[in-house]
Scaffold this motif. Structure first.
Motif, PDB file in Angstrom:
ATOM      1  N   ALA A 100       0.839  -1.212   0.000  1.00 14.56           N
ATOM      2  CA  ALA A 100       0.000   0.000   0.000  1.00 14.56           C
ATOM      3  C   ALA A 100       0.869   1.254   0.000  1.00 14.56           C
ATOM      4  N   VAL A 101       1.938   1.242   0.803  1.00 19.59           N
ATOM      5  CA  VAL A 101       2.834   2.409   0.840  1.00 19.59           C
ATOM      6  C   VAL A 101       3.514   2.576  -0.525  1.00 19.59           C
ATOM      7  N   ARG A 102       3.956   1.464  -1.111  1.00 17.56           N
ATOM      8  CA  ARG A 102       4.626   1.536  -2.424  1.00 17.56           C
ATOM      9  C   ARG A 102       3.664   1.995  -3.519  1.00 17.56           C
ATOM     10  N   HIS A 103       2.391   1.617  -3.380  1.00 15.75           N
ATOM     11  CA  HIS A 103       1.381   2.033  -4.356  1.00 15.75           C
ATOM     12  C   HIS A 103       1.120   3.536  -4.216  1.00 15.75           C
ATOM     13  N   GLU A 104       1.002   3.996  -2.991  1.00 15.88           N
ATOM     14  CA  GLU A 104       0.635   5.395  -2.750  1.00 15.88           C
ATOM     15  C   GLU A 104       1.809   6.330  -3.031  1.00 15.88           C
ATOM     16  N   VAL A 105       3.037   5.867  -2.801  1.00 14.50           N
ATOM     17  CA  VAL A 105       4.220   6.714  -2.996  1.00 14.50           C
ATOM     18  C   VAL A 105       5.207   5.968  -3.899  1.00 14.50           C
ATOM     19  N   PRO A 106       4.933   5.993  -5.207  1.00 12.63           N
ATOM     20  CA  PRO A 106       5.795   5.200  -6.096  1.00 12.63           C
ATOM     21  C   PRO A 106       7.266   5.585  -5.952  1.00 12.63           C
ATOM     22  N   GLY A 107       8.108   4.580  -5.831  1.00  9.83           N
ATOM     23  CA  GLY A 107       9.556   4.815  -5.778  1.00  9.83           C
ATOM     24  C   GLY A 107      10.096   5.008  -4.376  1.00  9.83           C
TER      25      GLY A 107
ATOM     26  N   ALA B 222      13.263  15.728   1.199  1.00  9.00           N
ATOM     27  CA  ALA B 222      12.382  14.946   0.329  1.00  9.00           C
ATOM     28  C   ALA B 222      11.520  15.915  -0.463  1.00  9.00           C
ATOM     29  N   ILE B 223      11.057  15.470  -1.621  1.00  7.58           N
ATOM     30  CA  ILE B 223      10.163  16.302  -2.441  1.00  7.58           C
ATOM     31  C   ILE B 223       9.004  15.438  -2.910  1.00  7.58           C
ATOM     32  N   SER B 224       7.834  16.033  -2.972  1.00  5.45           N
ATOM     33  CA  SER B 224       6.670  15.336  -3.522  1.00  5.45           C
ATOM     34  C   SER B 224       5.851  16.355  -4.314  1.00  5.45           C
ATOM     35  N   PHE B 225       5.392  15.966  -5.494  1.00 11.43           N
ATOM     36  CA  PHE B 225       4.498  16.831  -6.282  1.00 11.43           C
ATOM     37  C   PHE B 225       3.792  15.982  -7.332  1.00 11.43           C
ATOM     38  N   ARG B 226       2.806  16.583  -7.997  1.00 15.50           N
ATOM     39  CA  ARG B 226       2.168  15.960  -9.162  1.00 15.50           C
ATOM     40  C   ARG B 226       2.451  16.860 -10.353  1.00 15.50           C
ATOM     41  N   THR B 227       2.526  16.275 -11.538  1.00  7.88           N
ATOM     42  CA  THR B 227       2.548  17.124 -12.726  1.00  7.88           C
ATOM     43  C   THR B 227       1.197  16.933 -13.387  1.00  7.88           C
ATOM     44  N   GLU B 228       0.418  17.997 -13.390  1.00  6.32           N
ATOM     45  CA  GLU B 228      -0.946  17.886 -13.934  1.00  6.32           C
ATOM     46  C   GLU B 228      -1.198  19.089 -14.823  1.00  6.32           C
ATOM     47  N   GLY B 229      -1.749  18.824 -16.017  1.00  6.10           N
ATOM     48  CA  GLY B 229      -2.006  19.916 -16.956  1.00  6.10           C
ATOM     49  C   GLY B 229      -0.717  20.662 -17.278  1.00  6.10           C
TER      50      GLY B 229
ATOM     51  N   PHE C 230       8.081  11.453  -6.235  1.00 10.50           N
ATOM     52  CA  PHE C 230       8.657  11.504  -4.887  1.00 10.50           C
ATOM     53  C   PHE C 230      10.141  11.183  -4.941  1.00 10.50           C
ATOM     54  N   SER C 231      10.899  11.912  -4.174  1.00 11.13           N
ATOM     55  CA  SER C 231      12.330  11.592  -4.077  1.00 11.13           C
ATOM     56  C   SER C 231      12.836  11.979  -2.684  1.00 11.13           C
ATOM     57  N   PHE C 232      13.771  11.189  -2.171  1.00 20.85           N
ATOM     58  CA  PHE C 232      14.389  11.477  -0.867  1.00 20.85           C
ATOM     59  C   PHE C 232      15.902  11.413  -1.060  1.00 20.85           C
ATOM     60  N   GLU C 233      16.596  12.353  -0.465  1.00 27.42           N
ATOM     61  CA  GLU C 233      18.061  12.359  -0.546  1.00 27.42           C
ATOM     62  C   GLU C 233      18.632  12.717   0.822  1.00 27.42           C
ATOM     63  N   LYS C 234      19.786  12.153   1.127  1.00 27.61           N
ATOM     64  CA  LYS C 234      20.447  12.545   2.374  1.00 27.61           C
ATOM     65  C   LYS C 234      21.958  12.571   2.181  1.00 27.61           C
ATOM     66  N   ALA C 235      22.605  13.434   2.951  1.00 27.58           N
ATOM     67  CA  ALA C 235      24.068  13.503   2.919  1.00 27.58           C
ATOM     68  C   ALA C 235      24.566  13.070   4.287  1.00 27.58           C
TER      69      ALA C 235
END
Ligand SMILES: Cc1cc2nc3c(=O)[nH]c(=O)nc-3n(C[C@H](O)[C@H](O)[C@H](O)COP(=O)(O)OP(=O)(O)OC[C@H]3O[C@@H](n4cnc5c(N)ncnc54)[C@H](O)[C@@H]3O)c2cc1C
Ligand code: FES
Ligand code: FES
Length: 505
Positions: A280-287, A403-410, A384-389
């Motif tokens: 469910a987590v993988r479905h909701e937040v691909p990657g 971390a960043i999350s967004f949709r590309t719509e229109g 979605f993407s997560f990065e750490k140093a």
């Protein structure tokens, strides 16, 4: 004090040690099972690893965890396996994993060896095709100071080859491993016993507040214990905390709806390992699963909980950073009614939970029950993407994370959220960077305009923060890393556009 009932290797035992005793102390002390070693007592070396078997729905599963950070009470009704128990299932005292170590000379002083054997046995018990890469991941939390890793690697490769055809169905796999003497017969006995719901084994921690009465003082709360016991390595005698992992209500992942919308609700006591493994987590937040191995080690992920990561309130907590970007809300309940599904809830957006360094919007007597991630009608649109140093690639706390999350719509960036960790006393949203992107036109194949947005967001984030320096990195290093990690989000998410060449010609 109520006795604690668990299966230790091949027999059920009643222990007198308190629920909050680090399991390592009871294993070596009260049980006298000294194959389990104490190295660092901070979750860093793996010498204290033990296998814990538990029923999860229709299956019984075994996972390796560091016993120095494990609250003894969470073993109630479960199966504890140490090296003594593994060896007891064999004729010559050597399981195939031990034999591989012997044949490859993978042990010298032997202090680390029990931990490696437990971690590799746990890896073989996982229902997946064993390969060398998986074996090495399984031991990423085990340190050896004298043999050198070449011999250990050869032992792991030998095991991957020998066991490559194990069944993938979980119970068939356990049976095959018992037949091969990797696991002892007590594993199958435990599987049979734990299907019996009427067994004398209590399923709940009797100290849970719901059973304590309404006027009881709130107890200390322990999730996985991977932060708690690092801070409190020697808890006082009789320590008996509220163990979130003993309440089934805190361990679920499910969709819920309310007037505010539809959510994927993740129980606060779900382990980091189960969080990343959840379909469910993988479905909701691909990657999101790509970020798993950036968090600690397999041993720690098997024990640490999602809720503990938030309430510990570290400015660089990794799961917190991911959940901030995902727009998560917290479900908070009175501790005294934690096990009551009809108890009144308080909802709190994650970004409003942190009031100052380690100061939380959590009242005395309140506990975090679950975390809600807003569900999308079409989650495949979520980027979605997560990065750490961090200084080391594995097993290290971040200097900075994002971390960043967004949709590309229109053809536009929508619902942009960017989290920044390690740049302030609390994990925070990068508001300036978000504003640089929200609503902007987004052509996913136009590397020049994407690179422009990446630079704008990175610059906005960097300019808006005033980090302090400490042993993990100077203030200047943190500012620069925030910039670079935001560029890295874009490289990861828009790889097909060729943006990497544009940003780093
Ligand atoms: C070797 C090592 C490596 C690590 N690497 C990382 C890493 O890479 N990234 C990272 O983010 N963290 C890392 N950590 C820190 C730690 O593992 C995580 O923060 C973990 O998620 C904490 O979860 P826990 O369940 O073990 O917390 P616990 O130790 O059980 O609890 C942490 C705090 O939260 C409170 N608490 C726990 N659950 C609740 C609840 N439901 N309601 C109210 N209060 C609660 C406890 O009282 C305690 O104060 C590492 C730790 C170790 C030992
Ligand atoms: S003693 Fe080192 S991880 Fe437990
Ligand atoms: S064999 Fe000595 S620490 Fe590994």
């Amino acid at each position: 004090m109520a006795l604690l009932n668990l299966r230790v290797n091949n027999i059920w035992r009643e222990l007198h040690s308190a629920e909050g005793t680090p399991a390592l102390d009871a294993i070596r002390g009260e049980l006298g099972l000294t194959s389990t070693k104490e190295g660092c007592r901070e979750g860093d070396c793996g010498a204290c690893a033990v296998l814990v078997g538990e029923r999860v729905g229709d299956i019984v599963r075994y996972r390796a965890v560091p016993s120095c950070l494990l609250a003894l009470g969470t073993l109630r009704g479960k199966h504890l396996l140490t090296l003594e128990g593994l060896a007891g299932g064999t004729e010559d005292g050597l399981t195939p994993v031990m034999r591989a170590f012997l044949d490859e000379n993978a042990s010298q002083c032997g202090f680390c060896t029990p931990g490696f054997i437990i971690a590799l046995t746990s890896w073989l018990a996982e229902p997946q095709v064993p390969d060398l890469a998986g074996a090495l991941r399984a031991i990423d939390g085990n340190l050896c100071r004298c043999t050198g890793y070449g011999a250990i690697r050869r032992a792991a490769a030998r095991l991957a080859e020998r066991f490559k055809n194990l069944p993938l169905e979980p119970m068939a796999r356990l049976r095959a491993l018992v037949e091969a003497r990797v696991l002892p017969p007590s594993v199958l006995e435990f599987a049979a016993e734990s299907t019996d719901q009427e067994s004398s084994v209590p399923q709940k921690n009797p100290k849970t507040p719901s059973l304590q009465g309404e006027n009881a003082a709130p107890a200390a709360v322990v999730g996985g214990g991977t932060d708690y016991y690092v801070r409190n390595p020697e808890p006082e005698e009789g320590f008996s905390p509220f163990l979130t992992r003993m309440l089934p209500e805190f361990g679920q992942i499910q969709y819920v709806s309310d007037r505010g919308g539809r959510w994927l609700e993740v129980g606060a006591a779900v382990t980091v390992r189960d969080f990343f493994a959840s379909p469910a987590v993988r479905h909701e937040v691909p990657g999101i699963e790509r970020s798993e191995t950036m968090f600690a080690s397999t041993l720690i992920r098997n024990l640490a909980t999602v809720g503990g990561n938030i309430v510990n309130a570290s400015p660089v907590a990794d799961i917190t950073s991911m959940l901030l970007a995902l727009g998560a809300q917290l479900v908070i309940v009175p501790e005294a009614e934690a096990g009551n599904n009809n108890a009144p809830l308080r909802l709190c957006p994650l970004e409003q939970f942190f009031l100052g360094y380690k100061k939380l919007n959590l009242g005395s007597g309140e506990v975090l029950k679950a975390i809600r991630i807003p569900a999308l009608a079409d989650p495949s649109l979520r980027q979605f993407s997560f990065e750490k140093a961090s200084k080391r690639r594995n097993l290290d706390i971040a200097a900075v994370n994002t971390a960043i999350s967004f949709r590309t719509e229109g053809g536009r960036f929508r619902d942009v959220r960017i989290s920044l960790g390690g740049v302030a006393p609390v994990p925070m949203l990068g508001t300036a960077a978000i504003e640089a992107l929200e609503g902007a036109a987004c052509d996913v194949m136009d590397k020049k305009s994407l690179a422009g947005f990446a630079r704008d967001a990175a610059q906005a984030a960097e300019s808006a923060i005033s980090p302090i320096g400490d042993m993990r990195g100077s203030a200047d290093y943190r500012r620069r890393m925030v910039h670079q990690l935001i560029l890295a989000h874009f490289v990861r998410l828009f790889e097909a556009s060729g943006i990497a060449e544009e940003l780093f010609p």
